[in-house]
Design a protein around this motif. Structure first.
Motif, PDB file in Angstrom:
ATOM      1  N   THR A 204       0.789  -1.230   0.000  1.00  0.00           N
ATOM      2  CA  THR A 204       0.000   0.000   0.000  1.00  0.00           C
ATOM      3  C   THR A 204       0.823   1.283   0.000  1.00  0.00           C
ATOM      4  O   THR A 204       0.310   2.331  -0.409  1.00  0.00           O
ATOM      5  CB  THR A 204      -0.927   0.022   1.235  1.00  0.00           C
ATOM      6  OG1 THR A 204      -0.141  -0.125   2.428  1.00  0.00           O
ATOM      7  CG2 THR A 204      -1.953  -1.099   1.161  1.00  0.00           C
ATOM      8  N   CYS A 205       2.087   1.232   0.433  1.00  0.00           N
ATOM      9  CA  CYS A 205       2.825   2.472   0.690  1.00  0.00           C
ATOM     10  C   CYS A 205       4.156   2.602  -0.040  1.00  0.00           C
ATOM     11  O   CYS A 205       4.910   3.555   0.245  1.00  0.00           O
ATOM     12  CB  CYS A 205       3.077   2.618   2.203  1.00  0.00           C
ATOM     13  SG  CYS A 205       1.576   2.638   3.200  1.00  0.00           S
ATOM     14  N   TYR A 206       4.487   1.698  -0.963  1.00  0.00           N
ATOM     15  CA  TYR A 206       5.778   1.768  -1.641  1.00  0.00           C
ATOM     16  C   TYR A 206       5.582   2.113  -3.114  1.00  0.00           C
ATOM     17  O   TYR A 206       5.173   1.267  -3.917  1.00  0.00           O
ATOM     18  CB  TYR A 206       6.526   0.448  -1.488  1.00  0.00           C
ATOM     19  CG  TYR A 206       7.346   0.404  -0.216  1.00  0.00           C
ATOM     20  CD1 TYR A 206       8.726   0.503  -0.242  1.00  0.00           C
ATOM     21  CD2 TYR A 206       6.727   0.302   1.030  1.00  0.00           C
ATOM     22  CE1 TYR A 206       9.479   0.485   0.922  1.00  0.00           C
ATOM     23  CE2 TYR A 206       7.455   0.298   2.196  1.00  0.00           C
ATOM     24  CZ  TYR A 206       8.841   0.382   2.134  1.00  0.00           C
ATOM     25  OH  TYR A 206       9.569   0.387   3.300  1.00  0.00           O
ATOM     26  N   PRO A 207       5.875   3.355  -3.511  1.00  0.00           N
ATOM     27  CA  PRO A 207       5.659   3.764  -4.904  1.00  0.00           C
ATOM     28  C   PRO A 207       6.506   2.974  -5.903  1.00  0.00           C
ATOM     29  O   PRO A 207       6.092   2.789  -7.047  1.00  0.00           O
ATOM     30  CB  PRO A 207       6.028   5.249  -4.908  1.00  0.00           C
ATOM     31  CG  PRO A 207       6.881   5.448  -3.698  1.00  0.00           C
ATOM     32  CD  PRO A 207       6.395   4.464  -2.691  1.00  0.00           C
ATOM     33  N   GLY A 208       7.710   2.534  -5.487  1.00  0.00           N
ATOM     34  CA  GLY A 208       8.521   1.730  -6.395  1.00  0.00           C
ATOM     35  C   GLY A 208       7.837   0.426  -6.761  1.00  0.00           C
ATOM     36  O   GLY A 208       7.905  -0.024  -7.916  1.00  0.00           O
ATOM     37  N   PHE A 209       7.186  -0.190  -5.793  1.00  0.00           N
ATOM     38  CA  PHE A 209       6.427  -1.414  -6.040  1.00  0.00           C
ATOM     39  C   PHE A 209       5.258  -1.129  -6.975  1.00  0.00           C
ATOM     40  O   PHE A 209       5.005  -1.865  -7.934  1.00  0.00           O
ATOM     41  CB  PHE A 209       5.939  -1.984  -4.703  1.00  0.00           C
ATOM     42  CG  PHE A 209       4.999  -3.137  -4.830  1.00  0.00           C
ATOM     43  CD1 PHE A 209       5.453  -4.397  -5.188  1.00  0.00           C
ATOM     44  CD2 PHE A 209       3.639  -2.967  -4.583  1.00  0.00           C
ATOM     45  CE1 PHE A 209       4.577  -5.463  -5.310  1.00  0.00           C
ATOM     46  CE2 PHE A 209       2.760  -4.031  -4.702  1.00  0.00           C
ATOM     47  CZ  PHE A 209       3.225  -5.286  -5.065  1.00  0.00           C
ATOM     48  N   HIS A 210       4.535  -0.030  -6.713  1.00  0.00           N
ATOM     49  CA  HIS A 210       3.402   0.331  -7.571  1.00  0.00           C
ATOM     50  C   HIS A 210       3.857   0.624  -8.996  1.00  0.00           C
ATOM     51  O   HIS A 210       3.201   0.231  -9.967  1.00  0.00           O
ATOM     52  CB  HIS A 210       2.696   1.569  -7.005  1.00  0.00           C
ATOM     53  CG  HIS A 210       2.200   1.384  -5.615  1.00  0.00           C
ATOM     54  ND1 HIS A 210       2.060   2.430  -4.729  1.00  0.00           N
ATOM     55  CD2 HIS A 210       1.828   0.268  -4.936  1.00  0.00           C
ATOM     56  CE1 HIS A 210       1.601   1.984  -3.578  1.00  0.00           C
ATOM     57  NE2 HIS A 210       1.469   0.671  -3.661  1.00  0.00           N
ATOM     58  N   ALA A 211       5.006   1.313  -9.132  1.00  0.00           N
ATOM     59  CA  ALA A 211       5.512   1.667 -10.456  1.00  0.00           C
ATOM     60  C   ALA A 211       5.786   0.431 -11.293  1.00  0.00           C
ATOM     61  O   ALA A 211       5.525   0.416 -12.503  1.00  0.00           O
ATOM     62  CB  ALA A 211       6.775   2.513 -10.328  1.00  0.00           C
ATOM     63  N   MET A 212       6.294  -0.615 -10.658  1.00  0.00           N
ATOM     64  CA  MET A 212       6.580  -1.839 -11.407  1.00  0.00           C
ATOM     65  C   MET A 212       5.291  -2.539 -11.839  1.00  0.00           C
ATOM     66  O   MET A 212       5.235  -3.148 -12.916  1.00  0.00           O
ATOM     67  CB  MET A 212       7.448  -2.780 -10.571  1.00  0.00           C
ATOM     68  CG  MET A 212       8.892  -2.326 -10.460  1.00  0.00           C
ATOM     69  SD  MET A 212       9.628  -1.983 -12.082  1.00  0.00           S
ATOM     70  CE  MET A 212       9.446  -3.574 -12.888  1.00  0.00           C
ATOM     71  N   LEU A 213       4.248  -2.477 -11.023  1.00  0.00           N
ATOM     72  CA  LEU A 213       2.955  -3.043 -11.436  1.00  0.00           C
ATOM     73  C   LEU A 213       2.431  -2.319 -12.668  1.00  0.00           C
ATOM     74  O   LEU A 213       1.992  -2.950 -13.644  1.00  0.00           O
ATOM     75  CB  LEU A 213       1.948  -2.947 -10.284  1.00  0.00           C
ATOM     76  CG  LEU A 213       2.249  -3.757  -9.025  1.00  0.00           C
ATOM     77  CD1 LEU A 213       1.148  -3.544  -7.997  1.00  0.00           C
ATOM     78  CD2 LEU A 213       2.385  -5.242  -9.349  1.00  0.00           C
ATOM     79  N   PHE A 214       2.461  -0.985 -12.627  1.00  0.00           N
ATOM     80  CA  PHE A 214       2.019  -0.201 -13.787  1.00  0.00           C
ATOM     81  C   PHE A 214       2.876  -0.521 -15.007  1.00  0.00           C
ATOM     82  O   PHE A 214       2.359  -0.671 -16.125  1.00  0.00           O
ATOM     83  CB  PHE A 214       2.098   1.295 -13.472  1.00  0.00           C
ATOM     84  CG  PHE A 214       0.924   1.828 -12.701  1.00  0.00           C
ATOM     85  CD1 PHE A 214      -0.312   1.961 -13.299  1.00  0.00           C
ATOM     86  CD2 PHE A 214       1.071   2.206 -11.378  1.00  0.00           C
ATOM     87  CE1 PHE A 214      -1.404   2.468 -12.587  1.00  0.00           C
ATOM     88  CE2 PHE A 214      -0.002   2.712 -10.658  1.00  0.00           C
ATOM     89  CZ  PHE A 214      -1.244   2.836 -11.265  1.00  0.00           C
ATOM     90  N   HIS A 215       4.195  -0.619 -14.805  1.00  0.00           N
ATOM     91  CA  HIS A 215       5.078  -0.825 -15.953  1.00  0.00           C
ATOM     92  C   HIS A 215       4.845  -2.184 -16.602  1.00  0.00           C
ATOM     93  O   HIS A 215       4.881  -2.288 -17.837  1.00  0.00           O
ATOM     94  CB  HIS A 215       6.537  -0.703 -15.544  1.00  0.00           C
ATOM     95  CG  HIS A 215       7.478  -1.018 -16.669  1.00  0.00           C
ATOM     96  ND1 HIS A 215       7.602  -0.214 -17.788  1.00  0.00           N
ATOM     97  CD2 HIS A 215       8.311  -2.079 -16.881  1.00  0.00           C
ATOM     98  CE1 HIS A 215       8.470  -0.749 -18.628  1.00  0.00           C
ATOM     99  NE2 HIS A 215       8.907  -1.878 -18.103  1.00  0.00           N
ATOM    100  N   ARG A 216       4.647  -3.205 -15.815  1.00  0.00           N
ATOM    101  CA  ARG A 216       4.445  -4.528 -16.419  1.00  0.00           C
ATOM    102  C   ARG A 216       3.205  -4.550 -17.303  1.00  0.00           C
ATOM    103  O   ARG A 216       3.222  -5.132 -18.395  1.00  0.00           O
ATOM    104  CB  ARG A 216       4.344  -5.589 -15.320  1.00  0.00           C
ATOM    105  CG  ARG A 216       5.677  -5.830 -14.645  1.00  0.00           C
ATOM    106  CD  ARG A 216       5.764  -7.236 -14.084  1.00  0.00           C
ATOM    107  NE  ARG A 216       7.024  -7.380 -13.373  1.00  0.00           N
ATOM    108  CZ  ARG A 216       7.183  -7.165 -12.081  1.00  0.00           C
ATOM    109  NH1 ARG A 216       6.155  -6.819 -11.346  1.00  0.00           N
ATOM    110  NH2 ARG A 216       8.367  -7.308 -11.512  1.00  0.00           N
TER     111      ARG A 216
END
Length: 242
Positions: free
Chosen positions: A27-39
């Motif tokens: 819920t709180c790590y933008p780097g993790f979210h960015a990789m979801l969007f990128h994939r």
């Protein structure tokens, strides 16, 4: 897909001691979210749905502050810490187990089509604010120091620092397998820093010898004109170099 997500979560715990729970990472790590969007964006891009891929990438940029072109190729267990201001260009390629901090740019130096962005090998660490520009290669296990501007290839296991970046050897390169936060490592064999230290030491020694000569002349009864120049503060200069 789920195994890749599990790897992304696990790597956060491995490289960020501030991570406490899986829910916090999700819920709180933008780097993790960015990789979801990128994939998702990369899959759309490779499937020929390029406008939709760009749209997903744009939404990811808005949500995370991390801009990754959907055409970029990124390996497994890629970790972006903090992340704000990271820019990764269209033809950039990133290997497995790489780490990147905030403010990093993998940029191009040409408006021509084709390969124009950097290629990072595996286990590369890129410090905060670093800029890696052009179709250059960063070797496996290399480290790019914070705020460095890299425009030439960096060999495997080496560290690049400065503007423009120069390559220095690190005694604890990729052979140890240890992670170096912000690409900072100890005992850099930096020839420029060593040369400056040698000059400072030589100047301080020269000042000391001149003082001894003047004191000896005074003891012999000779008149010495009192011209006091600025004293070299070797300790202060050493601190600046370090």
């Amino acid at each position: 897909m789920f195994s890749r997500i599990q790897e992304d979560i696990a790597v956060v715990f491995e490289r960020d001691p501030a991570a406490r729970t899986t829910w916090e990472v999700i819920t709180c790590y933008p780097g993790f979210h960015a990789m979801l969007f990128h994939r998702l964006a990369h899959w759309l891009w490779e499937s020929g749905l390029r406008w939709l891929g760009r749209l997903v990438s744009h939404i990811g940029r808005w949500a995370t502050g991390i801009e990754i072109h959907p055409g970029a190729t990124i390996g497994k267990r890629f970790f972006i810490d903090h992340g704000m201001g990271v820019v990764i260009g269209e033809t950039a390629e990133i290997g497995d187990d790489c780490t990147m901090y905030h403010g990093v740019t993998l940029g191009g130096t040409s408006w021509n089509k084709g390969k124009r962005h950097p290629t990072l090998g595996s286990n590369v660490v890129v410090g905060a604010g670093a800029k890696i520009l052009g179709p250059i290669r960063i070797g496996d296990g290399a480290k790019i120091g914070s705020n460095a501007v890299v425009v030439k290839d960096v060999p495997a296991g080496a560290t690049a620092i400065g503007i423009p970046a120069r390559v220095v050897d690190a005694q604890n390169g990729d052979a140890t397998g240890r992670f170096a936060a912000y690409a900072v490592v100890r005992d850099l064999n930096d020839p420029l820093a060593k040369a400056i230290h040698e000059i400072i030491g030589h100047c301080a020694d020269t000042d000391r010898r001149i003082e001894e000569i003047l004191s000896a002349l005074k003891r012999l009864g000779l008149e010495v004109e009192a011209k006091q120049g600025d004293q070299l503060d070797a300790n202060y200069l050493n601190k600046i170099v370090d």
